[in-house]
Design a protein around this motif. Structure first.
Motif, PDB file in Angstrom:
ATOM      1  N   ASP A   1       0.824  -1.216   0.000  1.00 16.63           N
ATOM      2  CA  ASP A   1       0.000   0.000   0.000  1.00 16.63           C
ATOM      3  C   ASP A   1       0.856   1.264   0.000  1.00 16.63           C
ATOM      4  OD1 ASP A   1      -2.654  -1.397   0.551  1.00 16.63           O
ATOM      5  OD2 ASP A   1      -1.457  -2.067   2.258  1.00 16.63           O
ATOM      6  N   GLY A   2       2.177   1.081   0.066  1.00 15.26           N
ATOM      7  CA  GLY A   2       3.072   2.238   0.109  1.00 15.26           C
ATOM      8  C   GLY A   2       3.275   2.792   1.510  1.00 15.26           C
ATOM      9  N   LEU A   3       2.824   2.043   2.531  1.00 12.70           N
ATOM     10  CA  LEU A   3       2.969   2.517   3.920  1.00 12.70           C
ATOM     11  C   LEU A   3       4.313   2.070   4.495  1.00 12.70           C
ATOM     12  CD1 LEU A   3      -0.594   1.547   5.218  1.00 12.70           C
ATOM     13  CD2 LEU A   3       0.208   3.829   4.558  1.00 12.70           C
ATOM     14  N   ASP A   4       4.778   2.791   5.524  1.00 10.54           N
ATOM     15  CA  ASP A   4       5.981   2.347   6.222  1.00 10.54           C
ATOM     16  C   ASP A   4       5.695   0.984   6.865  1.00 10.54           C
ATOM     17  OD1 ASP A   4       8.606   2.719   7.673  1.00 10.54           O
ATOM     18  OD2 ASP A   4       7.209   2.478   9.356  1.00 10.54           O
ATOM     19  N   LEU A   5       6.556   0.005   6.612  1.00  3.16           N
ATOM     20  CA  LEU A   5       6.258  -1.383   7.003  1.00  3.16           C
ATOM     21  C   LEU A   5       6.132  -1.556   8.523  1.00  3.16           C
ATOM     22  CD1 LEU A   5       5.894  -4.390   6.375  1.00  3.16           C
ATOM     23  CD2 LEU A   5       8.390  -4.592   6.251  1.00  3.16           C
ATOM     24  N   GLN A   6       7.048  -0.934   9.269  1.00  3.76           N
ATOM     25  CA  GLN A   6       7.003  -1.129  10.728  1.00  3.76           C
ATOM     26  C   GLN A   6       5.759  -0.464  11.336  1.00  3.76           C
ATOM     27  OE1 GLN A   6       9.933  -1.067  14.633  1.00  3.76           O
ATOM     28  NE2 GLN A   6      10.601   0.052  12.853  1.00  3.76           N
ATOM     29  N   THR A   7       5.457   0.754  10.859  1.00  4.05           N
ATOM     30  CA  THR A   7       4.275   1.467  11.364  1.00  4.05           C
ATOM     31  C   THR A   7       2.995   0.739  10.953  1.00  4.05           C
ATOM     32  OG1 THR A   7       5.528   3.518  11.097  1.00  4.05           O
ATOM     33  CG2 THR A   7       3.160   3.737  11.455  1.00  4.05           C
ATOM     34  N   ALA A   8       2.988   0.223   9.738  1.00  2.00           N
ATOM     35  CA  ALA A   8       1.795  -0.489   9.249  1.00  2.00           C
ATOM     36  C   ALA A   8       1.561  -1.766  10.060  1.00  2.00           C
ATOM     37  CB  ALA A   8       1.953  -0.824   7.768  1.00  2.00           C
ATOM     38  N   THR A   9       2.648  -2.451  10.419  1.00  2.67           N
ATOM     39  CA  THR A   9       2.519  -3.696  11.184  1.00  2.67           C
ATOM     40  C   THR A   9       2.055  -3.419  12.613  1.00  2.67           C
ATOM     41  OG1 THR A   9       4.368  -4.592   9.900  1.00  2.67           O
ATOM     42  CG2 THR A   9       3.743  -5.787  11.906  1.00  2.67           C
ATOM     43  N   ASN A  10       2.676  -2.434  13.233  1.00  5.94           N
ATOM     44  CA  ASN A  10       2.440  -2.210  14.664  1.00  5.94           C
ATOM     45  C   ASN A  10       1.213  -1.360  14.943  1.00  5.94           C
ATOM     46  OD1 ASN A  10       4.806  -3.584  14.930  1.00  5.94           O
ATOM     47  ND2 ASN A  10       6.026  -1.845  15.626  1.00  5.94           N
ATOM     48  N   TYR A  11       0.853  -0.514  14.000  1.00  6.50           N
ATOM     49  CA  TYR A  11      -0.219   0.439  14.305  1.00  6.50           C
ATOM     50  C   TYR A  11      -1.294   0.579  13.226  1.00  6.50           C
ATOM     51  CZ  TYR A  11      -2.641   4.835  14.817  1.00  6.50           C
ATOM     52  OH  TYR A  11      -3.633   5.776  14.865  1.00  6.50           O
ATOM     53  N   THR A  12      -0.883   0.922  11.994  1.00  4.75           N
ATOM     54  CA  THR A  12      -1.881   1.269  10.985  1.00  4.75           C
ATOM     55  C   THR A  12      -2.779   0.081  10.642  1.00  4.75           C
ATOM     56  OG1 THR A  12      -0.020   2.524  10.045  1.00  4.75           O
ATOM     57  CG2 THR A  12      -2.111   2.629   8.878  1.00  4.75           C
ATOM     58  N   GLY A  13      -2.169  -1.080  10.418  1.00  9.18           N
ATOM     59  CA  GLY A  13      -2.951  -2.272  10.094  1.00  9.18           C
ATOM     60  C   GLY A  13      -3.876  -2.660  11.242  1.00  9.18           C
ATOM     61  N   PRO A  14      -3.349  -2.741  12.480  1.00  2.00           N
ATOM     62  CA  PRO A  14      -4.219  -3.046  13.623  1.00  2.00           C
ATOM     63  C   PRO A  14      -5.349  -2.024  13.813  1.00  2.00           C
ATOM     64  CG  PRO A  14      -1.934  -3.406  14.212  1.00  2.00           C
ATOM     65  CD  PRO A  14      -1.928  -2.828  12.833  1.00  2.00           C
ATOM     66  N   PHE A  15      -5.069  -0.756  13.501  1.00  4.70           N
ATOM     67  CA  PHE A  15      -6.119   0.276  13.558  1.00  4.70           C
ATOM     68  C   PHE A  15      -7.263  -0.104  12.618  1.00  4.70           C
ATOM     69  CE2 PHE A  15      -8.131   4.052  11.812  1.00  4.70           C
ATOM     70  CZ  PHE A  15      -8.300   4.911  12.888  1.00  4.70           C
ATOM     71  N   LEU A  16      -6.902  -0.443  11.379  1.00  2.00           N
ATOM     72  CA  LEU A  16      -7.936  -0.798  10.391  1.00  2.00           C
ATOM     73  C   LEU A  16      -8.653  -2.083  10.798  1.00  2.00           C
ATOM     74  CD1 LEU A  16      -9.333  -0.181   7.684  1.00  2.00           C
ATOM     75  CD2 LEU A  16      -7.583  -1.590   6.575  1.00  2.00           C
TER      76      LEU A  16
ATOM     77  N   ARG B   1       7.642   9.707   5.766  1.00  2.00           N
ATOM     78  CA  ARG B   1       8.021  10.025   4.389  1.00  2.00           C
ATOM     79  C   ARG B   1       9.070  11.122   4.338  1.00  2.00           C
ATOM     80  NH1 ARG B   1       5.052   7.631   0.653  1.00  2.00           N
ATOM     81  NH2 ARG B   1       3.388   6.376   1.531  1.00  2.00           N
ATOM     82  N   THR B   2       8.950  12.084   5.271  1.00  4.31           N
ATOM     83  CA  THR B   2       9.872  13.223   5.190  1.00  4.31           C
ATOM     84  C   THR B   2      10.957  13.167   6.266  1.00  4.31           C
ATOM     85  OG1 THR B   2       8.351  14.528   6.541  1.00  4.31           O
ATOM     86  CG2 THR B   2       8.129  14.729   4.161  1.00  4.31           C
ATOM     87  N   ARG B   3      10.696  12.463   7.353  1.00  2.60           N
ATOM     88  CA  ARG B   3      11.719  12.383   8.416  1.00  2.60           C
ATOM     89  C   ARG B   3      12.738  11.302   8.102  1.00  2.60           C
ATOM     90  NH1 ARG B   3       8.109  11.271  13.465  1.00  2.60           N
ATOM     91  NH2 ARG B   3       6.786  10.408  11.821  1.00  2.60           N
ATOM     92  N   LYS B   4      13.925  11.459   8.695  1.00  2.00           N
ATOM     93  CA  LYS B   4      14.947  10.429   8.531  1.00  2.00           C
ATOM     94  C   LYS B   4      14.472   9.174   9.278  1.00  2.00           C
ATOM     95  CE  LYS B   4      19.941   9.885   9.459  1.00  2.00           C
ATOM     96  NZ  LYS B   4      19.865   8.466   9.374  1.00  2.00           N
ATOM     97  N   HIS B   5      14.519   8.039   8.630  1.00  2.00           N
ATOM     98  CA  HIS B   5      14.022   6.794   9.220  1.00  2.00           C
ATOM     99  C   HIS B   5      15.041   6.223  10.197  1.00  2.00           C
ATOM    100  CE1 HIS B   5      12.845   2.555   9.437  1.00  2.00           C
ATOM    101  NE2 HIS B   5      11.665   2.923   9.008  1.00  2.00           N
ATOM    102  N   ASN B   6      14.604   6.026  11.419  1.00  2.00           N
ATOM    103  CA  ASN B   6      15.447   5.355  12.421  1.00  2.00           C
ATOM    104  C   ASN B   6      14.586   4.255  13.022  1.00  2.00           C
ATOM    105  OD1 ASN B   6      15.957   4.907  15.380  1.00  2.00           O
ATOM    106  ND2 ASN B   6      17.789   6.103  14.931  1.00  2.00           N
ATOM    107  N   GLY B   7      15.024   2.994  12.895  1.00  2.00           N
ATOM    108  CA  GLY B   7      14.177   1.850  13.248  1.00  2.00           C
ATOM    109  C   GLY B   7      13.626   1.894  14.664  1.00  2.00           C
ATOM    110  N   MET B   8      14.442   2.299  15.632  1.00  2.00           N
ATOM    111  CA  MET B   8      13.953   2.338  17.018  1.00  2.00           C
ATOM    112  C   MET B   8      12.988   3.505  17.226  1.00  2.00           C
ATOM    113  SD  MET B   8      14.636  -0.254  18.774  1.00  2.00           S
ATOM    114  CE  MET B   8      14.084   0.255  20.401  1.00  2.00           C
ATOM    115  N   GLN B   9      13.267   4.636  16.560  1.00  2.00           N
ATOM    116  CA  GLN B   9      12.327   5.767  16.691  1.00  2.00           C
ATOM    117  C   GLN B   9      10.973   5.409  16.094  1.00  2.00           C
ATOM    118  OE1 GLN B   9      13.873   9.437  15.149  1.00  2.00           O
ATOM    119  NE2 GLN B   9      15.629   9.401  16.526  1.00  2.00           N
ATOM    120  N   VAL B  10      11.015   4.701  14.991  1.00  2.00           N
ATOM    121  CA  VAL B  10       9.755   4.291  14.361  1.00  2.00           C
ATOM    122  C   VAL B  10       9.001   3.347  15.308  1.00  2.00           C
ATOM    123  CG1 VAL B  10       8.704   3.086  12.398  1.00  2.00           C
ATOM    124  CG2 VAL B  10      10.676   4.576  12.029  1.00  2.00           C
TER     125      VAL B  10
END
Ligand SMILES: NC(=O)c1ccc[n+]([C@@H]2O[C@H](COP(=O)([O-])OP(=O)(O)OC[C@H]3O[C@@H](n4cnc5c(N)ncnc54)[C@H](OP(=O)(O)O)[C@@H]3O)[C@@H](O)[C@H]2O)c1
Length: 289
Positions: A108-123, A157-166
């Motif tokens: 879907d073009g979403l950040d994978l970690q955020t989609a797994t932990n939050y966005t997908g569970p939200f939906l 999309r605009t911030r620097k990706h840091n795995g632990m911050q995500v």
């Protein structure tokens, strides 16, 4: 913090006749949760990516299990799982999660970690909500307390990706999701509860690939996986108030037995929770406000 005297899985109530969905239940804390809830009579539906592996994991365990395909990071898979659901669902446990993975995008073009932990569970929660009769348990982490959200860039999309911050941000989003969900349920006069569970730090494979010093430095403070799962089991079955935060009773909430604890300050901000809900609904494009 309200401590319960060493509550364990031996204290689980009889759940005969109850139906439970646990995401990511083919291994780790989800599998232990599935095993224990089935042991006390629940019909447990495992929503997993690898159905063959999950079937193997529960084969021979006492109780009633059903394994269904679900990739929580993939919105089409979430919709298919929810669309195929029929009948009541007593308990949804949003357990599936990843930590500190390299930057990647979903179909879907979403950040994978955020989609797994939050966005997908939200939906998933939104789509199943009108079937849920008892509660939703969201598995978060003490690390949400160091989470920072940017509602203009929820999806990195605009911030620097840091795995632990995500990871920290996704787990803060989960805490705020619970707050807003409970507010909406209460406003609608629903008896359904939204409850948070933090496993502390449990020795699963969650951090196996992580280079994070925090995780590796704290390994000596860790819970056995069986102990980590207790917070989830407690949050799922005990008579706790809506939006309770259940976590280990030891120092820092890293290990111990389940207790009612407090989430971090940012996780208690109702205005932020409301704005996050709207931003997430925009992102997944599927949930009525
Ligand atoms: N262990 C800890 O110390 C700790 C602390 C705080 C919070 N938590 C949270 O506890 C939850 C469980 O973690 P764990 O420690 O049990 O880790 P784990 O052993 O790595 O298990 C993670 C589970 O999530 C599943 N999963 C990952 N991505 C998925 C996806 N896209 N769709 C469906 N399932 C997916 C995995 O399935 P596959 O087999 O398909 O990979 C696996 O079953 C997570 O939400 C984690 O953030 C854990």
């Amino acid at each position: 913090m309200t401590s319960m005297p060493s509550w364990t899985a031996a204290d689980l109530p009889d759940l005969t006749g109850r139906t439970v969905v646990i995401t990511g239940a083919g291994r780790g804390l989800g599998l232990i949760t599935a095993r224990e809830l089935a042991r006390v009579g629940a019909r447990v539906v495992l929503g997993v990516r690898d159905t063959g592996k999950a079937r193997g994991a529960v084969a021979g365990l006492p109780g009633t299990f059903e394994v269904r395909p679900l990739d929580v990071s993939d919105l089409a898979s979430v919709r298919a799982f929810a669309g195929a659901w029929s009948g009541d669902l007593d308990l949804l446990i949003n357990n599936a999660g990843v930590m500190d993975i390299p930057a990647a995008r979903t179909a879907d073009g979403l950040d994978l970690q955020t989609a797994t932990n939050y966005t997908g569970p939200f939906l998933l929660t939104a789509l199943l909500l009108d079937r849920i009769t008892d509660r939703v348990v969201h598995v978060t982490s003490e690390l949400h307390k160091q989470g920072r959200l940017d509602l203009t860039d929820l999806d990195w999309r605009t911030r620097k990706h840091n795995g632990m911050q995500v990871y920290r941000a996704s787990k803060l989003a989960v805490v705020l999701f619970s707050l807003e969900l409970q507010r909406r349920l209460t406003a609608a006069g629903s008896p359904v509860r939204s409850v948070l569970a933090s496993p502390g730090i449990a020795r699963t494979s969650l951090a196996a690939h992580s280079r994070s010093n925090v995780v590796n430095r704290l390994r000596f403070l860790t819970n056995a996986p069986e102990r980590g799962a207790l917070s989830i089991l407690y949050a799922a079955t005990q008579d706790v108030p809506g939006n309770s935060y259940v976590g280990p009773d030891g120092p820092g909430g890293f290990r111990g037995f389940p207790a009612l604890r407090k989430p971090g300050k940012a996780g208690l901000d109702p205005a932020l929770a409301g704005r996050l809900w709207d931003a997430t609904a925009d992102l997944v494009g599927a949930v009525a406000r």
